[in-house]
Design a protein around this motif. Structure first.
Motif, short mmCIF file in Angstrom:
data_model
loop_
_atom_site.label_atom_id
_atom_site.label_comp_id
_atom_site.label_asym_id
_atom_site.label_seq_id
_atom_site.Cartn_x
_atom_site.Cartn_y
_atom_site.Cartn_z
N SER A 205 74.64 6.94 -67.62
CA SER A 205 74.68 6.58 -66.21
C SER A 205 73.43 7.03 -65.48
O SER A 205 72.90 6.29 -64.66
CB SER A 205 75.93 7.15 -65.55
N GLY A 206 72.92 8.22 -65.77
CA GLY A 206 71.74 8.73 -65.09
C GLY A 206 70.47 7.97 -65.42
O GLY A 206 69.72 7.56 -64.54
N ILE A 207 70.21 7.75 -66.69
CA ILE A 207 68.96 7.11 -67.09
C ILE A 207 68.97 5.63 -66.73
O ILE A 207 67.96 5.09 -66.30
CB ILE A 207 68.67 7.31 -68.60
N THR A 208 70.10 4.96 -66.85
CA THR A 208 70.11 3.53 -66.55
C THR A 208 70.02 3.24 -65.06
O THR A 208 69.60 2.16 -64.67
CB THR A 208 71.36 2.83 -67.14
N LYS A 209 70.41 4.20 -64.24
CA LYS A 209 70.24 4.03 -62.79
C LYS A 209 68.78 4.24 -62.38
O LYS A 209 68.32 3.67 -61.42
CB LYS A 209 71.12 5.02 -62.03
N ARG A 210 68.07 5.06 -63.13
CA ARG A 210 66.70 5.41 -62.74
C ARG A 210 65.62 4.64 -63.49
O ARG A 210 64.47 4.62 -63.06
CB ARG A 210 66.47 6.90 -62.96
N PHE A 211 65.95 4.03 -64.63
CA PHE A 211 64.94 3.33 -65.43
C PHE A 211 65.45 1.94 -65.78
O PHE A 211 66.52 1.79 -66.36
CB PHE A 211 64.63 4.11 -66.71
N THR A 212 64.65 0.93 -65.43
CA THR A 212 64.97 -0.45 -65.78
C THR A 212 63.84 -1.00 -66.63
O THR A 212 62.69 -1.04 -66.18
CB THR A 212 65.11 -1.32 -64.51
N PRO A 213 64.11 -1.40 -67.87
CA PRO A 213 63.06 -1.96 -68.72
C PRO A 213 62.55 -3.29 -68.15
O PRO A 213 63.31 -4.06 -67.58
CB PRO A 213 63.75 -2.19 -70.06
N LEU A 214 61.27 -3.53 -68.31
CA LEU A 214 60.66 -4.78 -67.87
C LEU A 214 60.40 -5.67 -69.07
O LEU A 214 60.31 -5.20 -70.21
CB LEU A 214 59.34 -4.49 -67.16
N MET A 215 60.27 -6.96 -68.80
CA MET A 215 59.95 -7.97 -69.81
C MET A 215 60.85 -7.84 -71.03
O MET A 215 62.04 -7.88 -70.90
CB MET A 215 58.46 -7.89 -70.19
N ASP A 216 60.26 -7.66 -72.22
CA ASP A 216 61.05 -7.63 -73.45
C ASP A 216 61.26 -6.22 -73.97
O ASP A 216 61.39 -5.99 -75.15
CB ASP A 216 60.37 -8.49 -74.52
N ARG A 217 61.34 -5.25 -73.06
CA ARG A 217 61.54 -3.86 -73.46
C ARG A 217 63.03 -3.54 -73.56
O ARG A 217 63.86 -4.10 -72.86
CB ARG A 217 60.90 -2.90 -72.46
N VAL A 218 63.35 -2.58 -74.46
CA VAL A 218 64.72 -2.16 -74.71
C VAL A 218 64.77 -0.64 -74.66
O VAL A 218 64.00 0.04 -75.34
CB VAL A 218 65.20 -2.65 -76.10
N LEU A 219 65.67 -0.10 -73.83
CA LEU A 219 65.87 1.35 -73.74
C LEU A 219 66.99 1.73 -74.68
O LEU A 219 68.09 1.17 -74.61
CB LEU A 219 66.23 1.75 -72.31
N VAL A 220 66.74 2.67 -75.60
CA VAL A 220 67.74 3.11 -76.57
C VAL A 220 67.81 4.63 -76.60
O VAL A 220 66.89 5.31 -76.15
CB VAL A 220 67.45 2.59 -78.00
N GLN A 221 68.89 5.12 -77.13
CA GLN A 221 69.02 6.55 -77.43
C GLN A 221 69.42 6.67 -78.88
O GLN A 221 70.43 6.10 -79.30
CB GLN A 221 70.04 7.24 -76.54
N LYS A 222 68.59 7.38 -79.64
CA LYS A 222 68.87 7.57 -81.06
C LYS A 222 70.05 8.50 -81.25
O LYS A 222 70.33 9.36 -80.42
CB LYS A 222 67.65 8.15 -81.78
N PHE A 223 70.76 8.30 -82.37
CA PHE A 223 71.85 9.19 -82.72
C PHE A 223 71.27 10.55 -83.10
O PHE A 223 70.21 10.64 -83.70
CB PHE A 223 72.64 8.63 -83.92
N LYS A 224 72.00 11.58 -82.78
CA LYS A 224 71.60 12.94 -83.15
C LYS A 224 72.13 13.24 -84.54
O LYS A 224 73.26 12.88 -84.86
CB LYS A 224 72.17 13.97 -82.16
#
Length: 125
Positions: free
Chosen positions: A25-44
């Motif tokens: 919720s925090g990161i997606t409210k503050r960061f929006t990918p542009l164009m063909d970018r994808v925001l991911v979080q790797k598994f720990k």
């Protein structure tokens, strides 16, 4: 906190055991990918083996699986048409070991990749 250790419809291949922490919720409210970018979080990586032994961080190698948290609208063709993205929010994907850009937000690490750099989507069985 989600823990994947046994096969289920939403888990990656059964041979893996790891924990995935999200602060979506925090990161997606503050960061929006542009164009063909994808925001991911790797598994720990799992810090404990099946037999109960604790692994040091240097021995626990993180798998190249991630959860898609946000996607851009898509790249554009030479004609200006928007190309659809290959992944959507919530997809479990395979990402390259190296590459992408790392973001730190509230002590969590996130990565931004281009859509074309995503190696594949882990489908439900």
């Amino acid at each position: 906190l989600k823990h994947f250790s046994s096969p289920s419809s939403n888990s990656p291949p059964p041979s893996l055991s790891f924990t995935h922490l999200t602060n979506m919720s925090g990161i997606t409210k503050r960061f929006t990918p542009l164009m063909d970018r994808v925001l991911v979080q790797k598994f720990k990586p799992e810090a404990k083996t099946a037999s109960g032994l604790f692994l040091p961080e240097s021995a626990a190698k993180a798998p190249n699986y991630a959860t898609v948290l946000a996607v851009g609208p898509g790249g554009r063709t030479r004609d200006g048409q928007v190309m659809p993205m290959n992944v959507k929010v919530g997809d479990k994907v395979v990402v390259p070991e190296y590459g992408g850009m790392t973001l730190k937000f509230e002590d969590e690490e996130f990565q931004v990749f281009r859509d074309e750099d995503i190696l594949g989507v882990l489908n439900e069985e």
